[in-house]
Design a protein around this motif. Sequence first.
Motif, PDB file in Angstrom:
ATOM      1  N   UNK A   1       2.910  -8.499  -0.273  1.00 50.41           N
ATOM      2  CA  UNK A   1       2.329  -8.352   1.056  1.00 50.41           C
ATOM      3  C   UNK A   1       1.620  -7.006   1.154  1.00 50.41           C
ATOM      4  N   UNK A   2       0.407  -7.041   1.685  1.00 54.90           N
ATOM      5  CA  UNK A   2      -0.401  -5.833   1.844  1.00 54.90           C
ATOM      6  C   UNK A   2      -0.737  -5.670   3.322  1.00 54.90           C
ATOM      7  N   UNK A   3      -0.124  -4.669   3.941  1.00 56.23           N
ATOM      8  CA  UNK A   3      -0.397  -4.365   5.342  1.00 56.23           C
ATOM      9  C   UNK A   3      -0.328  -2.848   5.493  1.00 56.23           C
ATOM     10  N   UNK A   4       0.397  -2.372   6.506  1.00 51.33           N
ATOM     11  CA  UNK A   4       0.555  -0.929   6.655  1.00 51.33           C
ATOM     12  C   UNK A   4       1.328  -0.362   5.465  1.00 51.33           C
ATOM     13  N   UNK A   5       2.108  -1.229   4.818  1.00 48.09           N
ATOM     14  CA  UNK A   5       2.777  -0.899   3.569  1.00 48.09           C
ATOM     15  C   UNK A   5       2.516  -2.008   2.568  1.00 48.09           C
TER      16      UNK A   5
ATOM     17  N   UNK B   1      -2.847   1.366  -1.986  1.00 49.90           N
ATOM     18  CA  UNK B   1      -3.287   0.001  -1.701  1.00 49.90           C
ATOM     19  C   UNK B   1      -3.055  -0.479  -0.279  1.00 49.90           C
ATOM     20  N   UNK B   2      -2.204   0.211   0.505  1.00 51.71           N
ATOM     21  CA  UNK B   2      -1.874  -0.322   1.826  1.00 51.71           C
ATOM     22  C   UNK B   2      -2.870   0.135   2.887  1.00 51.71           C
ATOM     23  N   UNK B   3      -2.920  -0.601   3.993  1.00 55.26           N
ATOM     24  CA  UNK B   3      -3.827  -0.284   5.092  1.00 55.26           C
ATOM     25  C   UNK B   3      -3.650   1.149   5.583  1.00 55.26           C
TER      26      UNK B   3
ATOM     27  N   UNK C   1     -10.208   1.846  -5.626  1.00 55.56           N
ATOM     28  CA  UNK C   1      -9.036   2.484  -6.241  1.00 55.56           C
ATOM     29  C   UNK C   1      -7.753   1.766  -5.823  1.00 55.56           C
ATOM     30  N   UNK C   2      -7.662   1.392  -4.547  1.00 59.14           N
ATOM     31  CA  UNK C   2      -6.492   0.654  -4.079  1.00 59.14           C
ATOM     32  C   UNK C   2      -6.326  -0.672  -4.791  1.00 59.14           C
ATOM     33  N   UNK C   3      -7.432  -1.401  -4.958  1.00 64.66           N
ATOM     34  CA  UNK C   3      -7.383  -2.683  -5.648  1.00 64.66           C
ATOM     35  C   UNK C   3      -7.012  -2.546  -7.107  1.00 64.66           C
ATOM     36  N   UNK C   4      -7.502  -1.492  -7.744  1.00 72.01           N
ATOM     37  CA  UNK C   4      -7.191  -1.267  -9.158  1.00 72.01           C
ATOM     38  C   UNK C   4      -5.712  -0.966  -9.359  1.00 72.01           C
ATOM     39  N   UNK C   5      -5.165  -0.093  -8.515  1.00 73.48           N
ATOM     40  CA  UNK C   5      -3.732   0.214  -8.599  1.00 73.48           C
ATOM     41  C   UNK C   5      -2.903  -1.030  -8.313  1.00 73.48           C
ATOM     42  N   UNK C   6      -3.299  -1.805  -7.304  1.00 81.38           N
ATOM     43  CA  UNK C   6      -2.585  -3.042  -6.981  1.00 81.38           C
ATOM     44  C   UNK C   6      -2.600  -3.998  -8.168  1.00 81.38           C
TER      45      UNK C   6
ATOM     46  N   UNK D   1      -0.675 -11.671   0.193  1.00 82.04           N
ATOM     47  CA  UNK D   1      -0.932 -12.015   1.584  1.00 82.04           C
ATOM     48  C   UNK D   1      -0.708 -10.794   2.466  1.00 82.04           C
ATOM     49  N   UNK D   2      -0.823 -10.967   3.769  1.00 79.06           N
ATOM     50  CA  UNK D   2      -0.704  -9.867   4.716  1.00 79.06           C
ATOM     51  C   UNK D   2      -2.043  -9.566   5.368  1.00 79.06           C
ATOM     52  N   UNK D   3      -2.019  -8.739   6.398  1.00 76.56           N
ATOM     53  CA  UNK D   3      -3.246  -8.418   7.116  1.00 76.56           C
ATOM     54  C   UNK D   3      -4.288  -7.755   6.223  1.00 76.56           C
ATOM     55  N   UNK D   4      -3.832  -7.119   5.146  1.00 78.43           N
ATOM     56  CA  UNK D   4      -4.748  -6.431   4.242  1.00 78.43           C
ATOM     57  C   UNK D   4      -5.722  -7.340   3.522  1.00 78.43           C
TER      58      UNK D   4
END
Length: 277
Positions: free
Chosen positions: A106-110, A156-158, A204-209, A228-231
């Motif tokens: 899950x990708x959101x605020x965290x 990676x998080x919002x 950079x966030x996508x690469x780390x994820x 999934x998630x708001x991200x």
Amino acid sequence: MPIRVSERDEETVADFIEDGVRHCVEDARLRMEDISGCGIGVSGFVDSAAGKCLWTPLKDGASHIRSMVARRLGVDTYIENDANSVTVASQWFGQGKGIDNFLVVTVEHGVGMGIVVDGKLYRGATGIGAEFGHVVLVPDGEPCRCGKRGCVEAYACDGNILRRAKDMLSRRRGEKPDLDRLTIEDVTRMAKDGDAGLRKIFREGGTILGQGIAGLIQVFNPERVIVTGEGVRAGDLVFAPMHRAVKKYLNREQAAVTRIVVQEWNDFDWARGAAGF
């Protein structure tokens, strides 16, 4: 019921939960006597067997929200990590239905994670496993709200994408947006419109994820990874570099048997999973 949980004391939050549950029960033309239990999903380290939230970014110290809600509603009340809640929702109603081995990220605020092995939710020895977001991939990297540096979540998080975007924009010359009012939706739109600096932050966030997900696939050999998630609103800003990183860091033999699915987010999935427990 949208409330700023981090700005309210737990008694107030428990009152809101009670009001929400009683409203739902009445709206469904039921009585509390018809309800067998209540499930709560919360971000943080949750020992669901003991009914304790050991740490949550929503407050300082341990949380006692489960016992507060149980006392108000008078029904059996369960508490679980929010990512595990979404995983159960996926298992019962979504992309994980009928699959015995899958992961949910899950990708959101965290950044959270749920693990299903042989059809069963895996929590770890003390119930607080699967904290994928707090795995350090960049030693001494960006700060994370957990207190460490270089976590997956730090990139990676919002919340951290927004923080890094504000920091970058504050150092630009010329006209700037109102940084106090800037939202992750604003930053995402600006990046999609072509802002090179913001696009780099998402990349950079996508690469780390993707690097992290490749490691998860190496360990678990799942049939499916559900992101999934708001991200997911970021789309290819994050997921194009994520897929490239997975391809780069994962053995071909394992990549061939694991399907990565980006699932459109439905805000009800938190509650459906919590109810599923």
